[in-house]
Enzyme design. Structure first.
Site, PDB file in Angstrom:
ATOM      1  N   ARG A 119       0.873  -1.101   0.235  1.00 38.63           N
ATOM      2  CA  ARG A 119       0.044  -0.137  -0.006  1.00 38.63           C
ATOM      3  C   ARG A 119       1.033   1.484   0.138  1.00 38.63           C
ATOM      4  NH1 ARG A 119      -3.643  -1.353   5.114  1.00 38.63           N
ATOM      5  NH2 ARG A 119      -4.259   0.782   4.719  1.00 38.63           N
ATOM      6  N   LYS A 146       2.120  -1.346   4.783  1.00 39.68           N
ATOM      7  CA  LYS A 146       1.649  -0.379   4.571  1.00 39.68           C
ATOM      8  C   LYS A 146       2.420   0.733   5.231  1.00 39.68           C
ATOM      9  CE  LYS A 146      -0.883   1.667   7.305  1.00 39.68           C
ATOM     10  NZ  LYS A 146      -1.108   2.875   8.423  1.00 39.68           N
ATOM     11  N   HIS A 191       5.471 -14.970   4.108  1.00 33.13           N
ATOM     12  CA  HIS A 191       4.241 -15.174   4.111  1.00 33.13           C
ATOM     13  C   HIS A 191       3.213 -14.863   5.212  1.00 33.13           C
ATOM     14  CE1 HIS A 191       5.507 -19.553   5.114  1.00 33.13           C
ATOM     15  NE2 HIS A 191       5.412 -18.737   5.937  1.00 33.13           N
ATOM     16  N   TYR A 240      -2.344   0.433  15.599  1.00 34.19           N
ATOM     17  CA  TYR A 240      -3.399   1.277  15.915  1.00 34.19           C
ATOM     18  C   TYR A 240      -4.013   0.893  17.211  1.00 34.19           C
ATOM     19  CZ  TYR A 240      -7.901   3.744  14.965  1.00 34.19           C
ATOM     20  OH  TYR A 240      -9.062   4.589  15.129  1.00 34.19           O
ATOM     21  N   SER A 277       7.140 -16.700  14.193  1.00 36.84           N
ATOM     22  CA  SER A 277       5.908 -17.132  13.772  1.00 36.84           C
ATOM     23  C   SER A 277       4.821 -16.484  14.753  1.00 36.84           C
ATOM     24  CB  SER A 277       5.393 -18.337  13.157  1.00 36.84           C
ATOM     25  OG  SER A 277       6.471 -18.610  12.069  1.00 36.84           O
ATOM     26  N   ARG A 296       5.110 -16.752  26.149  1.00 40.50           N
ATOM     27  CA  ARG A 296       3.961 -17.749  25.974  1.00 40.50           C
ATOM     28  C   ARG A 296       3.556 -17.883  27.475  1.00 40.50           C
ATOM     29  NH1 ARG A 296       7.535 -21.494  22.647  1.00 40.50           N
ATOM     30  NH2 ARG A 296       8.107 -20.369  20.904  1.00 40.50           N
TER      31      ARG A 296
END
Length: 329
Positions: A207, A225, A237, A261, A279, A314
């Protein structure tokens, strides 16, 4: 000026489509009015044309050249009216045929678009780039030598594509820069910049204000973005990189989200050189992650890390032997 006779171009729309007048419709990056001004060197009039001998055209002949118009004029004596304008030499007007095919209705537009992109492909081929049949590349685009734009791709606006780059099928590139030797596969780039020898896609989205350095891998279903991505980074990915600054050689694992945000304001995350983001990590901006940090998979990070830090966030698993039957039985 194509002859000794003055040529005028008068704005007149024969139809309107989705708020655009007929002469404003896009034909490979240029509308009808722009094409006729370029081809004919005609003077644009907003009112009535001055008296005297002249050619007055409406903006309906996007592919009419100066040579074609000169031949048309030399083949007719006296004054002539035709669909799309008139030729005035004094004396009474008679009716005649138009000098070229015109854009008089929406039904004419698909064929005009097809012709425009076909001529654009030939123009780019003359400069050493291959635009396959079925691709659409604007005349305003700059393609380097050896570039291939595959069938189904669209390259628009002020885009610049470097030498030997490949735009794979079904990609959409608008007002973007792609460096030499890079490859874009089935992806969308809008107001973005990609460096040399990069790989983008398939199904990636860059973007506005996204910038990638050289030798960057942006893989399947990655969205960027307002992000600056340093040389040698790998985002293989399924990641979102928004409002972020990545140093060089950063690895972004599958499922990483730059959480930019908080419901009121956007904040940035800065990642140092050589960092490894495992990941399924959530990076809650604003953050600073130092050089060489390692963030373990599944971590939600809410505080800054110094150079070389290891972070794992975790909960320990709770295992109830044989408990699955309660849910599956």
């Amino acid at each position: 000026m194509i002859t000794n006779m003055k040529v005028y171009l008068v704005r007149r729309a024969f139809f309107t489509f989705r708020g655009k007048k007929s002469y404003e419709l896009d034909l490979a990056g240029m509308n009808v009015l722009e094409r006729m001004q370029r081809n004919l060197g005609a003077e644009l009039l907003d009112g009535a044309p001055p008296p005297g001998e002249k050619v007055v055209l409406y903006p309906v002949f996007p592919f009419l050249t100066g040579e074609e118009l000169a031949r048309f004029m030399s083949g007719h004596a006296g004054s002539l009216r035709f669909c799309g304008g008139f030729l005035e030499r004094g004396g009474p007007f008679r009716e005649g045929s138009a000098p070229a095919d015109g854009l008089f209705s929406l039904a004419d537009y698909p064929a005009m678009r097809e012709r425009a992109f076909r001529e654009s492909a030939l123009w780019h081929a003359g400069r050493g780039a291959l635009v396959e049949e079925g691709a659409q590349v604007d005349l305003t685009v700059r393609l380097g030598r050896g570039v291939i734009v595959r069938r189904g791709s669209v390259v628009r606006g002020k885009s610049v594509v470097g030498e030997e780059a490949v735009i794979g099928g079904d990609s959409y590139v608008e007002d973007s820069v792609i460096g030499a030797g890079s490859r874009v596969e089935s992806s969308r780039l809008v107001c973005a910049r990609v460096g040399k020898r990069c790989s983008v896609g398939p199904y990636a989205s860059l973007r506005p204000a996204s910038e990638a350095g050289s030798d960057v891998r942006i893989g399947a279903f990655v969205e960027c973005k307002n992000a600056r991505i340093g040389d040698g980074c790998k985002i293989a990915h399924l990641a979102y990189v928004g409002d972020a600054d990545l140093g060089e050689r950063v690895n972004v694992g599958c499922g990483v989200v730059f959480v930019n945000y908080d419901g009121k304001r956007k904040s940035r995350t800065r990642v140092g050189n050589g960092a490894f983001l495992g990941s399924n990590c959530n990076l809650i901006a604003p953050l600073r992650i130092g050089d060489g940090c390692f963030i373990a998979a599944g971590t939600t990070l809410t505080r800054d890390l110094a150079d070389g830090d290891f972070c794992i966030g975790r909960s320990r698993e709770t295992v109830k032997r044989g408990g699955a039957e309660k849910y599956l039985g």
